[in-house]
Motif scaffolding. Structure first.
Motif, PDB file in Angstrom:
ATOM      1  N   ILE A 159       0.382  -0.812  -0.208  1.00 19.10           N
ATOM      2  CA  ILE A 159       0.115  -0.126   0.152  1.00 19.10           C
ATOM      3  C   ILE A 159       0.913   1.612  -0.042  1.00 19.10           C
ATOM      4  CG2 ILE A 159      -1.863   1.231   1.676  1.00 19.10           C
ATOM      5  CD1 ILE A 159      -2.374  -1.381   2.446  1.00 19.10           C
ATOM      6  N   ARG A 160       2.149   0.852  -0.188  1.00 19.86           N
ATOM      7  CA  ARG A 160       2.991   2.196  -0.048  1.00 19.86           C
ATOM      8  C   ARG A 160       2.814   3.319  -0.635  1.00 19.86           C
ATOM      9  NH1 ARG A 160       8.757   0.389   0.601  1.00 19.86           N
ATOM     10  NH2 ARG A 160       8.363  -0.987   1.559  1.00 19.86           N
ATOM     11  N   ASN A 161       2.464   2.992  -2.384  1.00 21.44           N
ATOM     12  CA  ASN A 161       2.138   3.850  -3.014  1.00 21.44           C
ATOM     13  C   ASN A 161       0.490   4.305  -3.175  1.00 21.44           C
ATOM     14  OD1 ASN A 161       4.911   4.553  -3.451  1.00 21.44           O
ATOM     15  ND2 ASN A 161       4.749   2.836  -4.995  1.00 21.44           N
ATOM     16  N   TYR A 162      -0.149   3.947  -2.539  1.00 22.73           N
ATOM     17  CA  TYR A 162      -1.477   4.047  -2.723  1.00 22.73           C
ATOM     18  C   TYR A 162      -1.559   5.203  -2.510  1.00 22.73           C
ATOM     19  CZ  TYR A 162      -6.330   3.252  -2.718  1.00 22.73           C
ATOM     20  OH  TYR A 162      -7.813   3.678  -2.940  1.00 22.73           O
ATOM     21  N   ARG A 163      -2.027   6.693  -2.984  1.00 22.57           N
ATOM     22  CA  ARG A 163      -3.421   7.886  -2.870  1.00 22.57           C
ATOM     23  C   ARG A 163      -4.078   7.685  -2.217  1.00 22.57           C
ATOM     24  NH1 ARG A 163      -1.027  13.037  -5.679  1.00 22.57           N
ATOM     25  NH2 ARG A 163      -3.596  12.924  -4.648  1.00 22.57           N
ATOM     26  N   PHE A 164      -4.962   8.045  -1.586  1.00 21.54           N
ATOM     27  CA  PHE A 164      -5.940   8.244  -0.848  1.00 21.54           C
ATOM     28  C   PHE A 164      -7.140   8.791  -1.417  1.00 21.54           C
ATOM     29  CE2 PHE A 164      -4.866   5.925   3.090  1.00 21.54           C
ATOM     30  CZ  PHE A 164      -5.662   5.217   3.026  1.00 21.54           C
ATOM     31  N   THR A 165      -7.914   8.689  -2.117  1.00 22.09           N
ATOM     32  CA  THR A 165      -8.791   9.437  -3.095  1.00 22.09           C
ATOM     33  C   THR A 165     -10.023  10.208  -1.443  1.00 22.09           C
ATOM     34  OG1 THR A 165     -11.049   8.147  -3.756  1.00 22.09           O
ATOM     35  CG2 THR A 165      -9.034   7.949  -4.325  1.00 22.09           C
ATOM     36  N   ARG A 166     -10.490  11.185  -2.598  1.00 16.06           N
ATOM     37  CA  ARG A 166     -11.357  12.041  -1.383  1.00 16.06           C
ATOM     38  C   ARG A 166     -12.913  10.835  -1.462  1.00 16.06           C
ATOM     39  NH1 ARG A 166     -13.580  17.612  -1.818  1.00 16.06           N
ATOM     40  NH2 ARG A 166     -15.427  17.641  -0.349  1.00 16.06           N
ATOM     41  N   ALA A 167     -12.711   9.927  -1.958  1.00 13.44           N
ATOM     42  CA  ALA A 167     -14.028   8.753  -1.991  1.00 13.44           C
ATOM     43  C   ALA A 167     -13.826   8.019  -1.081  1.00 13.44           C
ATOM     44  CB  ALA A 167     -14.271   8.054  -2.978  1.00 13.44           C
ATOM     45  N   ASP A 168     -12.308   6.972  -0.673  1.00 16.15           N
ATOM     46  CA  ASP A 168     -11.704   6.494  -0.079  1.00 16.15           C
ATOM     47  C   ASP A 168     -12.386   7.026   1.495  1.00 16.15           C
ATOM     48  OD1 ASP A 168     -11.246   4.833  -1.869  1.00 16.15           O
ATOM     49  OD2 ASP A 168      -9.144   5.498  -1.463  1.00 16.15           O
ATOM     50  N   SER A 169     -11.502   8.421   2.002  1.00 14.21           N
ATOM     51  CA  SER A 169     -11.885   9.141   2.874  1.00 14.21           C
ATOM     52  C   SER A 169     -13.027   9.701   3.574  1.00 14.21           C
ATOM     53  CB  SER A 169     -11.157  10.740   2.652  1.00 14.21           C
ATOM     54  OG  SER A 169      -9.904  10.480   1.824  1.00 14.21           O
ATOM     55  N   ILE A 170     -13.942   9.970   2.716  1.00 13.91           N
ATOM     56  CA  ILE A 170     -15.228   9.639   2.703  1.00 13.91           C
ATOM     57  C   ILE A 170     -16.260   8.221   3.518  1.00 13.91           C
ATOM     58  CG2 ILE A 170     -17.564  10.261   2.065  1.00 13.91           C
ATOM     59  CD1 ILE A 170     -16.945  12.110   0.335  1.00 13.91           C
ATOM     60  N   ALA A 171     -15.572   7.212   2.830  1.00 20.66           N
ATOM     61  CA  ALA A 171     -15.534   5.836   3.296  1.00 20.66           C
ATOM     62  C   ALA A 171     -15.358   5.687   4.507  1.00 20.66           C
ATOM     63  CB  ALA A 171     -15.227   4.965   1.662  1.00 20.66           C
ATOM     64  N   ALA A 172     -13.899   6.145   4.587  1.00 21.05           N
ATOM     65  CA  ALA A 172     -13.159   5.979   5.988  1.00 21.05           C
ATOM     66  C   ALA A 172     -14.545   7.024   7.104  1.00 21.05           C
ATOM     67  CB  ALA A 172     -11.887   6.196   6.294  1.00 21.05           C
ATOM     68  N   LEU A 173     -14.434   7.783   6.414  1.00 23.33           N
ATOM     69  CA  LEU A 173     -15.538   8.781   7.983  1.00 23.33           C
ATOM     70  C   LEU A 173     -17.016   8.145   8.316  1.00 23.33           C
ATOM     71  CD1 LEU A 173     -15.212  11.214   9.214  1.00 23.33           C
ATOM     72  CD2 LEU A 173     -15.644  12.520   7.659  1.00 23.33           C
ATOM     73  N   GLY A 174     -17.136   7.296   7.257  1.00 24.22           N
ATOM     74  CA  GLY A 174     -18.610   7.219   7.797  1.00 24.22           C
ATOM     75  C   GLY A 174     -18.749   5.748   8.571  1.00 24.22           C
ATOM     76  N   ILE A 175     -17.054   4.565   7.992  1.00 23.76           N
ATOM     77  CA  ILE A 175     -17.460   3.773   8.455  1.00 23.76           C
ATOM     78  C   ILE A 175     -17.055   4.028  10.093  1.00 23.76           C
ATOM     79  CG2 ILE A 175     -16.040   1.539   9.132  1.00 23.76           C
ATOM     80  CD1 ILE A 175     -15.435   1.009   6.134  1.00 23.76           C
TER      81      ILE A 175
END
Length: 164
Positions: A4-20
């Protein structure tokens, strides 16, 4: 192996993590607030050994819409009159014994049981032991009650008939 080292969190990922995280927080609050009822320790005599033994029960938090301490005591009294949950303990009184009246005044519980409580049965406690264990149940589970006045068919149990 996943990297996961080079993975960039997108805005959708951040919203999903916040929702969880929000769902977890709400679940935690409901878990901590939820009440299945009050834990009560019930006492009964054993069929196998001398002495009084315990079983744990959970009484509902609200039995009636106007649930009060007095209706909680009555519910508890009616519940222990049904007998133990395990078959290795003795019921306090003959099955069919019912509460005719039950109320609390000034730290005293007044309970009037039906005449069936006087009947002898094969596996039930003796009347003296049944009334003693009944009193123990109430006093241990309701600390605000200091005394139990038990009546059977309108007559006080073990009343001093000598007049003293």
């Amino acid at each position: 192996m996943i990297q996961i080292r080079n993975y960039r969190f997108t805005r959708a990922d951040s919203i999903a993590a916040l929702g969880i995280a929000a769902a977890f927080a709400v679940s935690l609050v409901f878990f901590l607030v939820r009440s299945d009822g009050s834990r009560r320790i019930c006492y009964f005599e054993s069929l196998d050994e001398p002495g009084v033994f315990t079983e744990i029960r959970y009484m509902p938090s609200s039995v009636e819409p106007d649930f009060s301490a007095e209706s909680g005591v009555r519910f508890f009294v009616e519940d222990i009159l049904l007998g133990p949950l395990t078959h290795r303990f003795r019921p306090l009184f003959v099955p069919g014994t019912q509460v005719q009246s039950c109320f609390v005044r000034g730290g005293v519980l007044y309970v009037d049981l039906s005449a069936q409580a006087l009947q002898a049965g094969g596996v039930v406690s003796s009347i003296k032991d049944g009334t003693d264990v009944f009193t123990l149940n109430v006093l241990k589970n309701f600390p605000r009650i200091k005394t139990v006045e038990l009546f059977i068919d309108g007559k006080r149990v073990y009343e001093d008939v000598s007049g003293n």
